[in-house]
Design a protein around this motif. Structure first.
Motif: not given
Length: 386
Positions: A36-38, A190-193, A195-203, A223-225
Motif C-alpha cells: 500500500y502507498s504510504e 479499480l481500487y480493491t485488492f 486476492p481471487e481477482e489478482a490473476w487478472q493482472r497477469l497475462k 496477493e494475500r502474502e
C-alpha cells in the motif's frame, strides 16, 4: 505557509473548504517497499486558502479530510488522479467524488496524450516548475521549507488552471467528454485488492482449465502474502514465477524447488507449503475454481496498411479539433477497427468519438473516404467506391 499537524486545524480547514465550489488536492507518498502507498503529505488549495497537511503527525485524525473527499457539493480537482484515488479509497473506504482530473481536461483540449503537470502549467500559465525536490523522501521529518513549497505548488497552480480549463471546455462543448472519461476511475473495483481477482493482472498464456486454476491460485496466494506483509508483489514472487507455477503445477516442495522462477531456498520458507497446497487444491477443483478462458478473437492477416491509414485519419481529425488522439482511440482500438469495422466494439464507434472519427473511419474502410496529399497537407475526401 499553513502547515497542519493537528486534527483541530485540519477540521477547521476542511470546514472552510466545504463552503467552496472546489478544492485542489495532491499527495506525496512512498511505495517503493510497500504494497500500500504510504501517505506522507497532503496538499490542499481552495480559491481563498492553501495548506499542507502532515498525515504522519502524532495523533492526527484524517476523518475531516475524508469527509471533504466524499462531500458531493465540492469538486475535488487533481492532476493524473489514479494513484491519489487509490490512496483515498484505502483511507476512506469509498471512492471520493466528484472529481475533475486536469490531465484528462488537458487531453480534451489538445495538450497531447497523458499531459504532464509541468507541461500543462508551462503551456497554460507560462510558469516553469522547480523540479529540485521531486526525488524527496517524503516520509522523513522534518521537511524543509523548500520541499514544502515545492509540494504546495502542485495545488496552487492547479487552483489557477482549473477555472480556465472549465471555461474552455464549456465553450467548446467538451465538459461532458471529461466527465465521461472520468467514469472508469470512479469504479470501486479499480481500487480493491481482491486476492481471487489478482490473476487478472497477469497475462493468460494457456487457455487450459488446470493452467487457469493454478494461475488464479498462485496469484491469490501471492496477493494475500503481499497484503499481509505490506510488501510489493515482486518481493513475494515475480510474475515469471507465477507462469512457471501455473505451467508446472508442483504438488510438493521438491517439485517447487526445481522451478526456474522460484528463488533458491524459497521451498524452505514457512509459506512455501501453503503455496503448494493452494495450487494442488485449485487444480483438483479446476472445474469450479478456474476462471473462464479468455476469448481470443483472431485478427485477419495484412492489417498493416489499413491500420496506418486509420492512424493518419485519426491524427488528421484530432489535430483539426484539438484533442489528444488517445482520448479518441488507442492503438488497440485502431487495430480492432481495421480488423472488424462496425463490429469492433470500441469507444471510437460511440457518442462524440463516432461523430468526430468513427463514421469517417468506417467510410475509409468501406472505400468511401480517401486520403491524399495536398501540398504538405493530408486531406480526406469523399469518393465513390468502384
Amino acid at each position: 505557509m499553513d502547515i497542519i499537524s493537528t486534527t483541530e486545524a485540519l477540521a477547521e480547514f476542511c470546514e472552510h473548504a466545504a463552503t467552496q465550489n472546489f478544492v485542489c488536492v495532491d499527495t506525496e507518498f512512498m511505495r517503493e517497499t510497500t504494497f500500500y502507498s504510504e501517505l506522507c503529505l497532503i496538499q490542499l488549495a481552495t480559491p481563498e486558502r492553501e495548506a499542507v497537511v502532515d498525515p504522519l503527525a502524532d495523533n492526527i485524525d484524517l476523518a475531516p479530510f475524508c469527509a471533504l473527499l466524499v462531500n458531493d457539493t465540492v469538486i475535488k480537482v487533481l492532476h493524473a488522479a489514479r494513484q491519489d484515488m487509490e490512496i483515498f479509497y484505502q483511507l476512506c473506504d469509498c471512492v471520493p467524488g466528484p472529481i475533475f482530473d486536469t490531465q484528462i481536461a488537458a487531453m480534451a483540449l489538445g495538450f497531447g496524450d497523458s499531459a504532464g503537470y509541468g507541461a500543462l502549467v508551462k503551456g497554460r500559465l507560462g510558469i516553469t516548475l522547480d523540479k529540485g525536490a521531486r526525488f524527496t523522501d517524503w516520509s522523513r521529518r522534518p521537511l524543509s521549507e523548500k520541499q514544502l513549497s515545492y509540494a504546495l505548488a502542485d495545488v496552487t497552480h492547479l487552483r489557477d488552471l482549473y477555472p480556465g480549463l472549465v471555461q474552455e471546455l464549456t465553450d467548446k462543448g467538451r465538459l461532458k467528454w471529461v466527465e465521461e472519461e472520468m467514469l472508469p476511475q470512479m469504479e470501486e473495483s479499480l481500487y480493491t485488492f481482491d486476492p481471487e481477482e489478482a490473476w487478472q493482472r497477469l497475462k493468460v498464456r494457456n487457455p487450459k482449465r488446470q493452467y487457469l486454476a493454478a494461475l488464479k491460485a498462485a496469484a491469490a496466494w501471492r496477493e494475500r502474502e503481499a497484503i499481509a506483509k505490506n510488501v510489493p508483489r515482486r518481493r513475494i514472487l515475480k510474475d515469471d514465477a507465477m507462469y512457471d507455477l501455473a505451467q508446472q503445477r508442483p504438488r510438493d516442495l521438491k517439485a517447487l524447488e526445481r522451478l526456474r522462477g522460484i528463488p533458491r531456498g524459497f521451498e524452505k520458507s514457512r509459506s512455501a507449503t501453503g503455496l503448494v497446497d493452494a495450487i494442488a487444491a485449485a487444480v483438483d477443483n479446476a472445474a469450479d475454481y478456474a476462471p473462464p478462458a479468455p476469448k481470443v478473437q483472431h485478427m485477419p492477416p495484412n492489417l498493416g496498411p489499413r491500420v496506418e491509414m486509420l492512424r493518419t485519419l485519426l491524427r488528421l481529425r484530432t489535430e483539426v479539433v484539438g484533442v489528444a488522439t488517445r482520448m479518441v482511440a488507442n492503438a488497440s482500438d485502431i487495430n480492432r477497427l481495421a480488423a472488424f469495422g462496425e463490429d469492433a466494439g470500441v469507444p471510437a464507434l460511440k457518442g462524440w468519438r463516432r461523430d468526430m472519427f468513427g463514421e469517417d473511419a468506417l467510410a475509409l474502410l468501406r472505400g468511401e473516404l480517401a486520403l491524399r496529399l495536398d501540398g504538405d497537407d493530408v486531406v480526406a475526401e469523399t469518393v465513390t467506391p468502384q
